[in-house]
Motif scaffolding. Sequence first.
Motif, mmCIF file in Angstrom:
data_model
loop_
_atom_site.group_PDB
_atom_site.id
_atom_site.type_symbol
_atom_site.label_atom_id
_atom_site.label_comp_id
_atom_site.label_asym_id
_atom_site.label_seq_id
_atom_site.Cartn_x
_atom_site.Cartn_y
_atom_site.Cartn_z
ATOM 1 N N ILE A 9 0.843 -1.181 0.000
ATOM 2 C CA ILE A 9 0.000 0.000 0.000
ATOM 3 C C ILE A 9 0.883 1.236 0.000
ATOM 4 O O ILE A 9 1.839 1.354 0.791
ATOM 5 C CB ILE A 9 -0.916 0.037 1.243
ATOM 6 N N VAL A 10 0.571 2.213 -0.904
ATOM 7 C CA VAL A 10 1.256 3.507 -0.920
ATOM 8 C C VAL A 10 0.186 4.591 -0.948
ATOM 9 O O VAL A 10 -0.654 4.618 -1.851
ATOM 10 C CB VAL A 10 2.192 3.661 -2.127
ATOM 11 N N ASP A 11 0.203 5.494 0.067
ATOM 12 C CA ASP A 11 -0.736 6.608 0.140
ATOM 13 C C ASP A 11 -0.016 7.898 -0.209
ATOM 14 O O ASP A 11 1.091 8.173 0.308
ATOM 15 C CB ASP A 11 -1.335 6.724 1.543
ATOM 16 N N PHE A 12 -0.621 8.709 -1.086
ATOM 17 C CA PHE A 12 -0.083 10.019 -1.481
ATOM 18 C C PHE A 12 -1.059 11.079 -0.957
ATOM 19 O O PHE A 12 -2.108 11.329 -1.555
ATOM 20 C CB PHE A 12 0.030 10.108 -3.005
ATOM 21 N N GLN A 13 -0.699 11.703 0.175
ATOM 22 C CA GLN A 13 -1.572 12.662 0.851
ATOM 23 C C GLN A 13 -0.994 14.059 0.712
ATOM 24 O O GLN A 13 0.136 14.316 1.136
ATOM 25 C CB GLN A 13 -1.691 12.298 2.344
ATOM 26 N N ASP A 14 -1.768 14.989 0.094
ATOM 27 C CA ASP A 14 -1.304 16.378 -0.022
ATOM 28 C C ASP A 14 -2.250 17.277 0.764
ATOM 29 O O ASP A 14 -3.304 16.852 1.228
ATOM 30 C CB ASP A 14 -1.223 16.814 -1.492
ATOM 31 N N ASN A 15 -1.850 18.526 0.904
ATOM 32 C CA ASN A 15 -2.686 19.507 1.603
ATOM 33 C C ASN A 15 -3.196 20.578 0.654
ATOM 34 O O ASN A 15 -3.417 21.719 1.037
ATOM 35 C CB ASN A 15 -1.929 20.144 2.769
ATOM 36 N N ALA B 265 -13.292 18.322 -5.408
ATOM 37 C CA ALA B 265 -14.670 18.702 -5.067
ATOM 38 C C ALA B 265 -15.564 17.461 -5.054
ATOM 39 O O ALA B 265 -15.358 16.540 -5.844
ATOM 40 C CB ALA B 265 -15.200 19.718 -6.072
ATOM 41 N N PRO B 266 -16.574 17.423 -4.151
ATOM 42 C CA PRO B 266 -17.465 16.243 -4.097
ATOM 43 C C PRO B 266 -18.102 15.914 -5.433
ATOM 44 O O PRO B 266 -18.290 14.741 -5.764
ATOM 45 C CB PRO B 266 -18.516 16.650 -3.056
ATOM 46 N N ALA B 267 -18.427 16.938 -6.220
ATOM 47 C CA ALA B 267 -19.077 16.697 -7.514
ATOM 48 C C ALA B 267 -18.133 16.043 -8.503
ATOM 49 O O ALA B 267 -18.574 15.449 -9.497
ATOM 50 C CB ALA B 267 -19.614 18.002 -8.088
ATOM 51 N N ASP B 268 -16.790 16.177 -8.273
ATOM 52 C CA ASP B 268 -15.812 15.644 -9.222
ATOM 53 C C ASP B 268 -15.242 14.299 -8.805
ATOM 54 O O ASP B 268 -14.476 13.694 -9.565
ATOM 55 C CB ASP B 268 -14.654 16.640 -9.384
ATOM 56 N N ARG B 269 -15.570 13.808 -7.610
ATOM 57 C CA ARG B 269 -14.941 12.587 -7.115
ATOM 58 C C ARG B 269 -15.299 11.369 -7.966
ATOM 59 O O ARG B 269 -14.480 10.470 -8.150
ATOM 60 C CB ARG B 269 -15.343 12.339 -5.655
ATOM 61 N N ASP B 270 -16.536 11.344 -8.502
ATOM 62 C CA ASP B 270 -16.967 10.180 -9.290
ATOM 63 C C ASP B 270 -16.342 10.142 -10.675
ATOM 64 O O ASP B 270 -16.282 9.068 -11.282
ATOM 65 C CB ASP B 270 -18.498 10.170 -9.426
ATOM 66 N N ARG B 271 -15.876 11.298 -11.177
ATOM 67 C CA ARG B 271 -15.346 11.324 -12.549
ATOM 68 C C ARG B 271 -13.848 11.657 -12.607
ATOM 69 O O ARG B 271 -13.334 11.942 -13.686
ATOM 70 C CB ARG B 271 -16.117 12.341 -13.380
ATOM 71 N N ILE B 272 -13.178 11.577 -11.452
ATOM 72 C CA ILE B 272 -11.771 11.960 -11.426
ATOM 73 C C ILE B 272 -10.907 11.036 -12.269
ATOM 74 O O ILE B 272 -9.866 11.439 -12.791
ATOM 75 C CB ILE B 272 -11.259 12.004 -9.960
ATOM 76 N N ASP C 18 -7.259 4.239 -5.832
ATOM 77 C CA ASP C 18 -8.495 4.772 -5.260
ATOM 78 C C ASP C 18 -8.254 6.147 -4.684
ATOM 79 O O ASP C 18 -7.136 6.484 -4.232
ATOM 80 C CB ASP C 18 -9.011 3.847 -4.143
ATOM 81 N N LEU C 19 -9.307 6.944 -4.697
ATOM 82 C CA LEU C 19 -9.317 8.233 -4.021
ATOM 83 C C LEU C 19 -9.983 8.029 -2.679
ATOM 84 O O LEU C 19 -11.178 7.732 -2.615
ATOM 85 C CB LEU C 19 -10.067 9.272 -4.856
ATOM 86 N N LEU C 20 -9.200 8.169 -1.598
ATOM 87 C CA LEU C 20 -9.750 7.906 -0.276
ATOM 88 C C LEU C 20 -10.666 9.043 0.155
ATOM 89 O O LEU C 20 -10.557 10.171 -0.335
ATOM 90 C CB LEU C 20 -8.613 7.743 0.739
ATOM 91 N N PRO C 21 -11.593 8.751 1.076
ATOM 92 C CA PRO C 21 -12.488 9.802 1.564
ATOM 93 C C PRO C 21 -11.706 10.979 2.138
ATOM 94 O O PRO C 21 -10.637 10.808 2.733
ATOM 95 C CB PRO C 21 -13.305 9.090 2.661
ATOM 96 N N SER C 22 -12.268 12.150 1.955
ATOM 97 C CA SER C 22 -11.580 13.370 2.376
ATOM 98 C C SER C 22 -11.447 13.425 3.899
ATOM 99 O O SER C 22 -12.398 13.137 4.629
ATOM 100 C CB SER C 22 -12.350 14.597 1.879
ATOM 101 N N MET C 23 -10.241 13.793 4.370
ATOM 102 C CA MET C 23 -9.985 13.924 5.802
ATOM 103 C C MET C 23 -9.878 15.392 6.204
ATOM 104 O O MET C 23 -9.285 15.734 7.229
ATOM 105 C CB MET C 23 -8.675 13.201 6.163
ATOM 106 N N GLY C 24 -10.390 16.275 5.425
ATOM 107 C CA GLY C 24 -10.289 17.716 5.695
ATOM 108 C C GLY C 24 -9.851 18.430 4.444
ATOM 109 O O GLY C 24 -10.626 18.649 3.528
ATOM 110 N N THR C 25 -8.549 18.796 4.389
ATOM 111 C CA THR C 25 -8.009 19.460 3.204
ATOM 112 C C THR C 25 -7.202 18.474 2.399
ATOM 113 O O THR C 25 -6.710 17.465 2.912
ATOM 114 C CB THR C 25 -7.110 20.638 3.609
#
Length: 907
Positions: free
Chosen positions: A826-832, A837-844, A881-888
């Motif tokens: 597993i490799v996670d790439f987390q940026d700040n 946007a929620p509307a774009d998560r399904d088509r990213i 996968d795009l993980l659920p948003s944790m804030g920013t």
Amino acid sequence: MLSANVVLFTALVYVALLFLVAFVSDTRARKGWLGLVRSPVVYTLSISVYCTSWTFYGAVGSAARSGLEFATIYLGPTLVFVGWWYLLRKLVRIGRIHRTSSIGDLISSRYGKSTSLAVLVTLIAVIGTTPYIALQLKAVTASFQVIADATDTSLLGMPTRELDVRTGFWIAAGMAVFTILFGTRNIDANEHHHGVVAAIALEALVKLFALLAVGLYVVFSIGGGVAEVFRLPTAAAVLQGPETFGTRWVALTFLSAAAIVCLPRQFQITVVENADEGHLRTAGWLFPLYLFLISLFTLPIAIVGLATLPAGSNPDMFVLTLPMLHDQSALALLVFIGGFSSATSMVIVASIALSIMVSNHIVMPIVLRLPRRSAGVSGDVKKLLLVSRRISIGVILLLGFAYFVASARSDALASMGLIAFAGVAQFLPSLIGGLYWHQASKSGAFSGLLAGVLVWGYTLLLPSFEGGFISTNLINDGPWGIAALRPQALFGTDGVDPLVHSLFWSLGLNLTLFVLVSLFRDQKPLERLQATLFIDVFRNPADNESRFIRRSAAIDDLYVLAQRILGTDQAQRLFHDFARRQGSRDDLPQPDTEFIAHLERQLAGGIGAASARVMVSQVITGETISLDELMRLVDETQQVIEYSQQLEQKSQQLQITAGQLREANERLKTLDAQKDDFLSQVSHEVRTPMASIRSFSEILLSNQDLSTDQSMRFLDIIHTETLRLTRLLDEILDLSHLERGELTWMLEPVDASAILRRAVETCRGMADGAEVDVEVDYRADDVEVFAHRDRLSQVFINLISNAIKHNTDDAPRLRIVSSVLDGRFIVDFQDNGPGIAPADRDRIFTKFSRAWTAARPTATGAGLGLAITRAILRRMNGTLDLLPSMGTGACFRVALPIRRATANVSN
């Protein structure tokens, strides 16, 4: 008051009118002028033969004694006719196809054309109908003596002397004459009694008009209106009768429903006299309407009669005595004629039906057993049947008269009618079982009928003679003092209504034996054949019989047989018509199996199915029943049932498939829209560098005065845009190959953690230039996965570069964490950065998706990177996968199945 002469003269005039109607109708029918006689209205009115003097007089008496209980006599038939499609339609179809002449003929024909069963049904019908005929004689005799009585005691509704036996005798004799004249003109079941039916239809209108007239008079002239009638003190007593809607209510409703089917006269009118199956559609609503109208004023007449007539008055005669009380002689005379119509119509049709059963099922079997019966002349059997039917009518009415004399002391008309209803209800298990249960057998039907009628006779018919030739001690104490055998408390069932008690024991034993014996006694081949032809009558016409029975006979013998029963003229027509059907020019057909079966059905219409079979069997030379064909028909029936079930399942599957197709159609529409978007985006991405290349090329071509530096700068721009266009096309081609699986990579074990380290170092320069702080947390080393080394490096570099390019935070940061979880690297790439946007998560991950352009409009790229990255990982059995948003910011996770991992894994 009316004199006896006036009443008698009016009755004779009315009888003469009936004779005239019957004569004219018969004459017109013989000339083929059927017209109104065969209309559905006349057919429905003739069914009202159900409404006898019990209905005309006894319904009011029943309401006065038992409240709303009278309604059950109308409720049962109403339910049967409203649901005509399920039972009556099948009965009429069987009657027409198999040419049944009576209910006994139908039952015996269903159970292998059994003579013994036909005899038993006939005897039960005669015994069960006898009390009913006696009821009609009693009602007419009593009403005649009441209306012709000149004393005030006639208002009590009871004759001042014992019922005049002579009057009853002459009434019975008159009915016998009319029935013989118009009910025994022919022996063929298909030649309907048009004159009798027309006369009964007229009587139906007379009795309905009489009851409505007296009802209107009682309610509005005597009672002062509907509201005033129901305010009378006697209204509460009538409306709150004993045990309304109890077990007796259910029993009476059931009995009346059974009677409308099982009474011989009802079967005669509803089935035998039916000229068109479509008439049932009209009868299905018109007959219930008739029953409603004829019962409309029953309660008001009972209430007013109890309130105004002297105490002790006979409630059965309220319809007649109320007009007499107020000196309405004309109305009283109309009521008498209405009651007379109710009685005569019943007696006439019942006598016809019973005489047919007696002649076909008792006389004919006896004749067939006499010596030298084969030596006959043309029409001798027909003449014998007509004579026997005329004698039977006289004997049947004589039996009814005898019962009338024996039960003259009984006060209630309704009780006599219920005895008859319970008697004929014994036919119901055999009838319904024969129409819907393949395994129902002759042995079961015979056992059930015999047991049921014996119990009915002992528990209900016998007690009706109490006080006459039956002692009260027998009824109260049982035979020889055995309390368990008391007729109205059998086996200790005390406190039960006598009718419910009799119905429980008789029908219960009848049904039990019918089912058990049928289950444990095998059917004969002919029974199986008849069961299939009856139960599947809408699919298997009677002609199918020739498929299973193989018979042969000499045509001369068959012709002589037809002549004896049908007569010369009718036999010639029958043979001539069938010869034409066979395509023969001769007057005599080929005596094949089909013709013999057709002839037997024609004979059955006159002498009954059992007798017809016996007579045909005397002239045929051989008969075999093909069990193979019979089982094939049974298999076909089962296949139809299974096919119907399969169709139902397929219908459900089609509904599911239709839903799936709708979903697929919506998906196709979505894909079509995505295709259009893709082409539009590709066109836009290609047009931009091509426009730059074209514009700068035109400048170079059109301006020769450009300096060397400017020319070199324009050429550098053209070169850069060309490389950009090349990369775009390469990315599109790569993605296309990846999605179609056309790229053949050699996956090999590689150190994924090492490839990740090199990718991070490769992007250090970019991160430093963008002032992005890259924090790496390597929690797994020496992790091997099956992958393509360069393509996996491309994945990591693409994700790192995206996080660097699109981070707009004042202190941009990227945190990379590697680990091993559940056998996956597993490799996670987390940026700040600005995140997705929620509307774009399904088509990213779709093509040309650039979810960061809102945050950084100057960002370059075709929007294919993430789509290519996910496609590469899928080829290596990995996921992105795009993980659920944790804030920013945004967090992308790469997961690859590991080949093996060293122990160098930190928490």
